[in-house]
Design an enzyme around this catalytic site. Structure first.
Site, short mmCIF file in Angstrom:
data_model
loop_
_atom_site.label_atom_id
_atom_site.label_comp_id
_atom_site.label_asym_id
_atom_site.label_seq_id
_atom_site.Cartn_x
_atom_site.Cartn_y
_atom_site.Cartn_z
N GLY A 24 0.82 -1.19 0.00
CA GLY A 24 0.00 0.00 0.00
C GLY A 24 0.85 1.23 0.00
N GLY A 25 0.21 2.38 0.19
CA GLY A 25 0.94 3.63 0.14
C GLY A 25 1.92 3.81 1.28
N GLY A 27 3.27 1.01 3.16
CA GLY A 27 4.11 -0.13 3.47
C GLY A 27 3.71 -1.37 2.69
N VAL A 29 3.19 -5.78 3.20
CA VAL A 29 2.88 -6.82 4.17
C VAL A 29 3.49 -8.13 3.69
CG1 VAL A 29 1.07 -8.09 5.40
CG2 VAL A 29 0.73 -5.67 4.84
N LYS A 44 4.44 -6.23 8.72
CA LYS A 44 4.24 -5.07 7.85
C LYS A 44 5.50 -4.21 7.88
CE LYS A 44 1.29 -1.05 7.08
NZ LYS A 44 0.10 -0.30 7.52
N ASP A 143 -8.77 5.72 7.42
CA ASP A 143 -8.54 5.12 6.11
C ASP A 143 -9.39 3.85 5.93
OD1 ASP A 143 -7.44 5.01 3.59
OD2 ASP A 143 -5.64 3.93 4.22
#
Length: 474
Positions: A24-25, A27, A29, A44, A143
């Protein structure tokens, strides 16, 4: 280790990276193995922004620590991914979490399209439950979107990625006026730069549920600016499907944050909508528990006292071996009731009633024992003595006239009718006198009085007739 993880790398001298699960923006996983406990976990990797190594390291370390702290507050909630550890390896923060096997809601929508209403209600229930717990703990997620909702293979629905979540006591990590989050899911007030609040999470939840119900995001446009403009100005069509569920989602999409329900209110409305759709009755408070009254034990067979609920004495020990034989004749038991009176058989044609001995002796029923009150007895005594006096007076007059021989002038007018009247009066007098006597059987008194009355009537009649014959009245 250097910036950027890779398969086989050892993080924090404990977690061995196996494969990348997603990115994702903020990090990536990884699936990893805890070599100390020999269990699989998710790790993560928090990515450094393009702003200088020293500033980036400090900011991302603080962000990772904050995410771990927020998730740790909610680790016991069934709809939040649990966080186990935070590791800083060569300046890069790593968050160790529960490994959830499944896929995100975003992946599910891309694969199957719109989510059916019953499944959507279950997803909404889980996300709203996680948000209600977070808001109660003073945490705003900031979020909420389909990519941060995990659909586990075991059926659980979990909210994850608290990386940009804020707590009331957190220090700001973003520049003033900077907006963080996914623009097509962000609330209008957040797009204006206002401080994040629980109402913003509810708007993002409404957009997520709308996206899942229809298969497309209601505010997604070709550019970021167009998406933000749609968030401010566009009003999506009412959600198709069950009206109660559509009403809950529609209230979450209100442009005014004051018009949106809280997470708990939305969750309660969703429960009522689900119960109405299933035709079930919403859960009611359980009635108070009434202590059970001890049951009375069953009566054991054989002799002995009957136990009761208050009997605390030990029961007699059971008897063993064959029963003891009994000798002698059985004890005499008198009949519970006297035997019925003998009734002689009836003879004769139908309708003929057999005459009993009592009926023959008392044909008129005068021998029946009747209760005697004071007034009838007094009247009977007075009447009897009056008749007796009258009869004696007439009899005395006739006898004196006969014996003395002085017949008054009216004696010549004696007729047969007068003779009969005087005779009957004498008989009635003696009869009444006998009946007036106290004591004895009424039946015997009747027979005695009738006999004496008849006898006196004959005697008086003979005397008067003889007197009349002598005086020449006849």
């Amino acid at each position: 280790m250097s910036q950027g993880g890779y398969a086989g790398a050892l993080v924090g001298e404990r977690y061995r990276l196996v494969e990348q699960l997603g990115a994702g923006g903020f990090g990536r996983v990884w699936k990893a193995v805890d070599e100390r406990l020999r269990v699989e976990v998710a790790v993560k990797e928090v990515l450094l922004p393009q702003g200088g190594p020293s500033e980036a390291s400090a900011a991302n370390a603080a962000r990772a620590e904050r995410e771990a702290r927020h998730a740790a507050r909610l680790r016991n909630h069934p709809n939040v991914v649990a966080v186990h550890d935070v590791v800083l390896d060569q300046g890069v923060p790593w968050i160790v979490m529960e490994l959830v096997t499944g896929r995100t809601l975003d992946d599910e929508i891309r694969a199957v399209g719109a989510i059916p209403a019953p499944r959507l209600a279950a997803i909404g229930d889980a996300v709203l439950g996680a948000l209600a717990a977070a808001h109660a703990a003073g945490i705003v997620h900031r979020d909420v979107k389909p990519a941060n909702v995990l659909l586990a293979d075991d059926g659980r629905v979990l909210l994850t990625d608290f990386g940009i979540a804020v707590h009331a006591s957190d220090t700001a990590l973003t520049a003033a006026g900077m907006v963080v989050g996914s623009f097509e899911y962000i609330a209008p007030e957040r797009a204006e730069g206002r401080e994040a609040a629980p109402a913003g999470d509810l708007f993002s939840c409404g957009v997520t549920l709308y996206h899942a119900a229809t298969g497309h995001s209601p505010f997604r446009r070709d550019s970021v600016s167009d998406s933000v403009l749609a968030v401010f100005a566009h009003h999506p069509e009412p959600l198709p499907g069950p009206a109660p569920l559509a009403d809950v989602v529609g209230r979450l999409l209100a442009k005014d944050p004051a018009a949106r329900p809280t997470a708990e209110a939305a969750l309660r409305a969703l429960h009522e909508a689900s119960a109405a759709a299933a035709g079930a009755v919403p859960p009611q408070p359980a009635p108070p528990v009434v202590p059970a009254v001890p049951a009375v034990p069953a009566v054991p067979p054989g002799p002995g006292p009957v136990p009761t609920a208050l009997d605390r004495s030990p029961a007699p020990p059971p008897a063993f071996g064959p029963p003891s034989p009994s000798y002698g004749p059985p004890a005499y038991a008198p009949p519970a009731y006297p035997p019925p009176a003998y009734a002689p058989p009836a003879y004769g044609p139908p309708g003929y009633a057999a005459v009993t001995e009592d009926a023959a002796l008392d044909p008129f029923g005068v021998g029946e024992e009747l209760p005697e009150s004071g007034s009838p007895v007094l009247l009977r005594i007075v009447g009897g003595f009056a008749m007796l006096g009258l009869g004696l007076a007439v009899t005395a007059y006739v006898l004196l006239s006969y014996l003395v021989g002085e017949t008054p002038a009216s004696a010549a007018s004696v007729t047969g009718a007068k003779v009969a009247v005087e005779a009957v009066s004498a008989g009635a007098a003696i009869t009444g006198g006998v009946l007036a006597l106290p004591g004895g059987s009424p039946q015997l008194r009747l027979y005695l009085g009738a006999g004496l009355g008849v006898l006196l009537t004959v005697l008086v009649t003979a005397v008067i007739a003889a007197n009349a014959h002598i005086t020449g009245a006849f």
